[in-house]
Design an enzyme around this catalytic site. Structure first.
Site, PDB file in Angstrom:
ATOM      1  CG  HIS A 157      -2.000  -1.054   1.101  1.00  0.00           C
ATOM      2  ND1 HIS A 157      -3.223  -0.838   0.523  1.00  0.00           N
ATOM      3  CD2 HIS A 157      -1.995  -2.361   1.476  1.00  0.00           C
ATOM      4  CE1 HIS A 157      -3.941  -1.954   0.561  1.00  0.00           C
ATOM      5  NE2 HIS A 157      -3.215  -2.893   1.130  1.00  0.00           N
ATOM      6  CG  ASP A 364      -0.129   8.959   0.191  1.00  0.00           C
ATOM      7  OD1 ASP A 364       0.020   7.816   0.657  1.00  0.00           O
ATOM      8  OD2 ASP A 364      -0.895   9.807   0.679  1.00  0.00           O
TER       9      ASP A 364
END
Length: 469
Positions: A157, A364
């Site tokens: 992730h 991110d």
């Protein structure tokens, strides 16, 4: 479909619209598991004097969870140490903040072994196992050592760092090679996938073709599989009584000014300092428009025992105080800075009331706040998304105003552009982004990954359990 076993560092029971303390991953996994006859296993978040492997089961909102407690030393070395002081900064390109200590690495390996030892007896022959994120990189190898012949997948992730950055990690090649115990590995973007391939090919002598990465006699299927949100559920949440009440409250408190919103865990990767400086530049360069807007920054604290997180909190408190002190007036404060979390329903109401969202991480893996903001908007009068080009979400949400978060000028210009943007353009941009998040939602993500996992051929013979000294 065979049962799905999800394994992650933390487990959060589903609590619907009140899951204010859950991160994006927890919400997404809960949504996915509702569609399966599955089990979610991980750390309870509690500390025990001695690790026993005792499992606590709970069923909530059609999701069964199984959790274990960890020892204090486990938390210090595995979680606070290797996961959050070594891998997290490294995977977000912050090698200046990464700490490399053997004790951290030892604790990380020990906890992964304990997780494997505990969950292995619960895995049935037809189950598929889906391991989540950087906390659990070696878990697949540890399950294989304990006789697990099931299909095992891994999803990352976070970003995967470029090869030369990863080489700063001691024994990086050994860690990467443990990942060849997995049948399928998923990444949010092609960039993160290619960085992983580059390391294996250039550092370990592997080869890559047609989505298959090979190293010796082992192979993994790699896929790009960006996570989504439960779009329909979040839109419904935005129309709930709690969200409508919050919407009205925020519109009243805005006093006809345009509200910008930022919602981020308090973390150096989120670019909060740079965001404040970009907004400050807007205030200085646009004196005529500055009182037409204000920023509501919601930043719940996290990982408070890690020094770098203590520093970012102190820095933001100083920045917000300085900016407010220099620019505030009797009836207006440029930044409302809040250090607490809110329920998803409240956030949905805040998003819908906002004229724009600032989602400007320095790096991110995805960033689900960007997608939730889009999902919450009024189709007839949507807000504008200002999005870092270094967030994984930027690959999908190309109709946002994409910015370099390191450039205060670009952030300032984007705020000015968003304020001046006409309704027709706002609707067109929103529609393109909404169509994407509706089509590639959390169920699409889960199906794309699990389809690849169930199509994989599991190893006929698991790796033998290594003897311990």
């Amino acid at each position: 479909m065979s049962r799905l076993i999800v394994i992650s560092n933390r487990v959060a029971a589903a609590t619907g619209g009140n899951a204010g303390s859950q991160g994006g991953l927890a919400v997404a996994l809960t949504s996915a598991l509702r569609e399966c006859r599955g089990l979610w296993f991980g750390w309870s978040g509690e500390v025990t004097e001695e690790f026993t492997g005792q499992i606590t089961f709970q069923r909530d909102d059609d999701v069964t969870t199984a959790t274990v407690d960890l020892e204090e030393q486990d938390v210090e070395e595995y979680y606070d140490g290797y996961a959050n002081r070594t891998l997290w900064p490294l995977f977000h390109y912050r090698i200046d903040l990464a700490e490399y200590e053997r004790g951290f690495a030892g604790g990380y390996q020990r906890v992964n072994e304990r997780f494997a030892e505990t969950i292995a007896p619960l895995i049935e022959p037809d189950d598929a196992v889906w391991v989540q994120d950087y906390h659990m990189i070696p878990l697949g190898t540890e399950l294989r050592k304990r006789g697990c012949r099931n299909r095992i997948g891994f999803f990352l992730h976070t970003p995967w760092p470029p090869r030369r950055l990863l080489l700063t990690l001691p024994e990086a090649s050994d860690l990467v090679e443990t990942m060849f115990a997995y049948d399928v590995i998923g990444f949010h973007t092609d960039e993160w996938l290619q960085s992983f391939v580059d390391f294996v090919v250039l550092e370990s002598g592997g080869s890559y073709a047609d989505g298959i990465l090979r190293l010796g006699d082992r192979q993994i299927r790699l896929i790009t599989c960006p996570i989504g949100i439960d779009c329909a559920e979040f839109r419904s949440l935005a129309e709930s009584p709690e969200a409508i009440e919050t919407f009205n409250q925020m519109r009243d408190s805005a006093a006809n000014r345009a509200m910008m919103v930022g919602v981020d865990r308090l973390d150096y990767s989120k670019g909060l300092e740079e965001r404040f400086l970009g907004y400050e530049r807007f205030l200085v360069e646009n004196p005529a428009e500055r009182k037409e807007v204000f920023l509501l920054q919601i930043a719940p604290p996290s990982r408070g025992t890690v020094e770098s997180y203590q520093r970012i909190r102190s820095s933001l408190e100083g920045l917000s105080g300085r900016i407010n002190g220099a620019h505030a007036d009797l009836d207006w404060v440029p930044i409302r800075y809040v250090n607490q979390g809110y329920s998803r329903a409240v956030l949905a109401g805040v998003y819908r009331a906002a004229r724009m969202a600032l989602v400007t991480p320095l790096r991110d893996g995805m960033n689900l706040v960007a997608k939730e903001f889009v999902a919450a908007q009024d189709p007839e009068d949507p807000g504008v998304l200002i999005l870092s080009r270094f967030a994984g979400a930027a690959v999908q949400l190309k109709d946002a105003l994409l910015v370099n978060p390191y450039s205060a000028e670009e952030v300032s210009d984007a705020i000015r552009t968003a304020l001046a943007m006409g309704r027709e353009e706002r609707i067109a941009r929103w529609r393109a982004m909404f169509d994407n998040i509706r089509e590639q939602d959390v169920l699409w993500w889960r199906r794309r990954f699990t389809d690849a996992l169930f199509a994989a051929t599991p190893p006929l013979t698991p790796e033998p359990l290594a003897e311990t000294a």
